[in-house]
Scaffold this motif. Structure first.
Motif, mmCIF file in Angstrom:
data_model
loop_
_atom_site.group_PDB
_atom_site.id
_atom_site.type_symbol
_atom_site.label_atom_id
_atom_site.label_comp_id
_atom_site.label_asym_id
_atom_site.label_seq_id
_atom_site.Cartn_x
_atom_site.Cartn_y
_atom_site.Cartn_z
ATOM 1 N N GLN A 130 2.216 4.827 -6.861
ATOM 2 C CA GLN A 130 1.814 3.602 -7.149
ATOM 3 C C GLN A 130 2.610 2.603 -5.965
ATOM 4 O O GLN A 130 3.812 2.945 -5.553
ATOM 5 N N GLU A 131 1.844 1.653 -5.803
ATOM 6 C CA GLU A 131 2.408 0.657 -4.749
ATOM 7 C C GLU A 131 3.830 -0.118 -5.090
ATOM 8 O O GLU A 131 3.833 -0.494 -6.349
ATOM 9 N N ASP A 172 2.502 17.223 0.005
ATOM 10 C CA ASP A 172 1.243 17.768 0.776
ATOM 11 C C ASP A 172 1.468 18.738 1.711
ATOM 12 O O ASP A 172 0.934 18.870 2.777
ATOM 13 N N GLN A 186 1.279 10.752 -9.097
ATOM 14 C CA GLN A 186 0.217 9.653 -8.856
ATOM 15 C C GLN A 186 1.306 8.464 -8.384
ATOM 16 O O GLN A 186 1.978 7.794 -8.921
ATOM 17 N N GLY A 205 0.871 -1.201 0.181
ATOM 18 C CA GLY A 205 -0.128 -0.014 0.015
ATOM 19 C C GLY A 205 0.754 1.248 0.112
ATOM 20 O O GLY A 205 0.354 2.203 0.054
ATOM 21 N N TRP A 206 2.135 1.107 -0.168
ATOM 22 C CA TRP A 206 2.961 2.367 -0.087
ATOM 23 C C TRP A 206 3.917 2.358 -1.202
ATOM 24 O O TRP A 206 3.984 1.457 -2.008
ATOM 25 N N THR A 230 1.848 6.586 0.916
ATOM 26 C CA THR A 230 0.775 6.068 0.698
ATOM 27 C C THR A 230 0.470 5.968 -0.751
ATOM 28 O O THR A 230 0.358 7.191 -1.373
ATOM 29 N N ALA A 231 0.126 4.867 -1.321
ATOM 30 C CA ALA A 231 -0.247 4.754 -2.738
ATOM 31 C C ALA A 231 -1.513 5.941 -2.965
ATOM 32 O O ALA A 231 -2.294 5.851 -2.119
ATOM 33 N N GLY A 232 -1.269 6.520 -4.044
ATOM 34 C CA GLY A 232 -2.378 7.548 -4.422
ATOM 35 C C GLY A 232 -1.859 8.770 -4.940
ATOM 36 O O GLY A 232 -0.420 9.121 -5.100
ATOM 37 N N PRO A 233 -2.533 9.768 -5.112
ATOM 38 C CA PRO A 233 -2.012 11.117 -5.439
ATOM 39 C C PRO A 233 -1.640 12.064 -4.375
ATOM 40 O O PRO A 233 -1.936 11.854 -3.210
ATOM 41 N N HIS A 234 -0.349 12.784 -4.843
ATOM 42 C CA HIS A 234 0.183 13.656 -3.860
ATOM 43 C C HIS A 234 0.600 14.676 -4.297
ATOM 44 O O HIS A 234 1.058 14.691 -5.558
ATOM 45 N N ARG A 247 1.625 17.313 -9.229
ATOM 46 C CA ARG A 247 0.588 16.326 -8.738
ATOM 47 C C ARG A 247 1.337 14.901 -9.178
ATOM 48 O O ARG A 247 1.100 14.642 -10.349
#
Length: 317
Positions: free
Chosen positions: A199-200, A162, A197, A147-148, A176-180, A195
Motif C-alpha cells: 500500500q502507498e 517478482d 499487497q 504511489g509507492w 509500486t503500490a499493488g500486489p507483488h 503474495r
C-alpha cells in the motif's frame, strides 16, 4: 500437534500493520521570522510533503533556536527524535538581506537513524514553493513517494520480488503500490513465496510468526520426517544388498555348471586345468554373496528398527 515442514513454518509471515509511515514537518529559525511568515513557510513545506509523499503528514513543533543544525547529523537526529514519528522533514530557515531565505532541508529516518540533507540558498519568499520542491523531492525515500510503498526482509534474510533479486539483509525494497510476489531467502537456503499487497506509504516489515518458530528443545529439522526417510533409505539399501547376494549365489552355482567330479574308477570327468579356475570363480561369487547377505540383512533390520521407533515415538497427528 500437527507437524509441518520447517521450511514453511519458519517463514510464514505475520500480517503487517496497514498504517502508512508518519512524517512530521519541523521548522527551525532563529526568531527572525514573524509568526505569519513562519506559519506560511511551514504550510508550504507541509503542502510539498503531502504532494510528494504517500506518508501521513503532521505539523511538527516550531523551534526558535539560534543558528541551524546545518550539517550536524547528531543535532538533526536529536531534533527529529522529539517528534516521535518514523520520518521528520526539518527546515532550518535563516533570513538574509533583501528578504531572501537560506534553507537547510533535511530528511531524518528516526527508525534507521539515516540523515539526508540538501541546502538551498537565496530563495525568494514569493517563489518559495517552487524553489523548495526539487530539494524536498530529492530527499524523499523511494518507498515514500506517491504511489509507492516498500518491504523489508526479516533479520539476515534477503528478498526476491517478482522474480528479481532486489536487496540484501535489512535494506528497504521500494515497490509500486499493488500486489507483488515476494520470496524471502534465508542464509541457510530455505525460502518461501508469499503474495503481498503493498500500500502507498506503507513499509511492510516482514517477520516470522512466533507461533511457527521451533521451540528451544526442538530440532531445526522435523525429526519424524528425517528419521522416517532414513529408515526407508536404510531398509532399501539392505534389500538391494540381499538381492545382490542371491544374484551372486546364482552366479556361483552357474560357474560350476558342466564341471564333473572324478569318482571311483571313472575318469570321464573335467580336467583339473579346467575345473580349478571354475571352482575359484565360484568361490569368489560365494564369498561376495555371503558378504552382501550379511550386510543387507543388517541394514534391513536397522531400517525396520528405525521405522518402528519413529512410528512409536512420533505423536499422532
Amino acid at each position: 500437534m500437527k507437524r509441518l515442514p520447517f521450511l514453511f513454518l519458519l517463514l510464514c509471515l505475520s500480517l503487517p500493520a496497514v498504517a502508512a509511515e508518519r512524517l512530521a514537518v519541523r521548522l527551525q529559525h532563529g526568531g527572525t521570522l514573524g509568526a505569519a511568515e513562519a506559519e506560511r513557510v511551514r504550510g508550504i513545506a507541509e503542502g510539498l510533503a503531502r504532494e510528494l509523499t504517500g506518508l501521513l503528514v503532521s505539523s511538527g513543533r516550531e523551534v526558535t533556536l539560534e543558528g541551524r543544525c546545518g550539517a550536524e547529523d547528531a543535532c538533526l537526529r536529536a531534533v527529529a527524535a522529539e517528534e516521535r514519528t518514523e520520518h521528520v522533514l526539518v527546515l532550518g530557515v535563516v533570513p538574509r538581506r533583501q528578504g531572501s531565505l537560506d534553507v537547510d532541508v533535511a530528511w531524518v529516518d528516526t527508525v534507521r537513524g539515516e540523515v539526508a540533507r540538501r541546502p538551498v540558498t537565496g530563495l525568494a519568499p514569493a517563489m518559495l514553493a517552487r524553489d523548495l520542491r526539487p530539494a524536498v523531492a530529492a530527499l524523499v525515500p523511494a518507498f515514500a513517494r506517491k504511489g509507492w510503498g516498500g518491504v523489508v526482509a526479516p533479520g539476515t534474510a534477503r528478498l526476491r520480488v517478482d522474480g528479481r533479486m532486489m536487496t540484501g539483509p535489512g535494506e528497504v525494497v521500494a515497490l509500486t503500490a499493488g500486489p507483488h510476489e515476494v520470496d524471502v531467502l534465508l542464509p541457510s537456503g530455505e525460502a518461501t513465496l508469499t503474495r503481498e499487497q503493498v500500500q502507498e506509504g506503507v513499509l511492510l516489515r516482514l517477520e516470522p510468526r512466533p507461533d511457527f518458530l521451533p521451540g528451544a528443545t526442538e530440532s531445526r529439522a522435523p525429526r519424524g520426517k528425517g528419521l522416517r526417510a532414513a529408515s526407508y533409505v536404510t531398509f532399501s539399501v539392505g534389500a538391494l544388498a540381499v538381492a545382490g547376494s542371491l544374484v551372486a549365489g546364482g552366479l556361483s552355482r552357474g560357474s560350476l555348471r558342466g564341471v564333473e567330479s572324478c569318482e571311483g574308477r571313472e575318469r570321464d570327468c573335467t580336467s583339473f586345468t579346467r575345473a580349478g579356475p571354475a571352482y575359484e570363480q565360484a568361490g569368489r561369487y560365494a564369498r561376495t554373496g555371503n558378504v552382501l547377505l550379511g550386510a543387507g540383512a543388517g541394514l534391513a533390520a536397522v531400517g525396520a528398527g528405525l521405522f518402528v521407533f519413529d512410528l512409536l515415538s512420533t505423536p499422532s497427528e
